[in-house]
Design an enzyme around this catalytic site. Sequence first.
Site, short mmCIF file in Angstrom:
data_model
loop_
_atom_site.label_atom_id
_atom_site.label_comp_id
_atom_site.label_asym_id
_atom_site.label_seq_id
_atom_site.Cartn_x
_atom_site.Cartn_y
_atom_site.Cartn_z
N ARG A 58 6.34 -4.06 4.01
CA ARG A 58 7.04 -5.16 4.54
C ARG A 58 8.21 -5.54 3.69
NH1 ARG A 58 9.12 -9.14 6.82
NH2 ARG A 58 8.20 -10.86 7.98
N GLU A 66 9.61 -9.48 16.77
CA GLU A 66 8.56 -8.71 16.79
C GLU A 66 8.73 -7.88 18.03
OE1 GLU A 66 5.51 -8.87 15.51
OE2 GLU A 66 6.63 -10.46 14.11
N ARG A 100 -0.19 -5.81 3.17
CA ARG A 100 1.01 -4.83 3.04
C ARG A 100 1.81 -5.13 1.52
NH1 ARG A 100 3.45 -7.04 8.75
NH2 ARG A 100 3.41 -8.91 7.39
#
Length: 190
Positions: A58, A66, A100
């Site tokens: 990330r 999104e 992540r």
Amino acid sequence: MDFPVSGSLRRLARCLALGCLLTPPAARCESLQATVLEVAEGDVIIVMDSHKTRYKIRLAGIDAPEPKQAFGRESRKNLADLLLGRKVSVERRKDDDYGRIVARVMVQPPDCPGCARTRDAALAQLEAGLAWWYRELRREQSLEEQGYYEYAEFDARARRIGLWQDVAPFPPWEWRKRESKAYFTRLTPH
């Protein structure tokens, strides 16, 4: 034999200790070299290192639209154009709640084949107007990064490029909140 410690030496030691505590995580990170295999979103990539280990990364410091949100596809495509198939340096900051790695990702500038990996992918997304600077997490960045990120977002807004073309761009954190509310409303019997 004990040596007397002067007051100024004691103050210096306290300042150094405090400096270590206040050093942003950006200065205390580990790094890995990898190849970008996939761009999942405008701020999420999948990389593989030389040992064939895959990592979901990330990008630190930004929040991109999104995939189902306005400019989500454009944001993903812009990041893919910059990173897909390329070698990157991943400077790990922390791990997030989704497992992540949150990291600064550096790539070789596209117009300079002999250069080092000096192009910050998250900053490139801000400059293209395809992400928001994640101000709430600015303490995880150096002051220099904060300045670059803030200016890049400001400049993209002023030039009305990318998502800033929209009259009222909807931040992804608000969009996720609204979508999760809608999801749970559908699950709740009336």
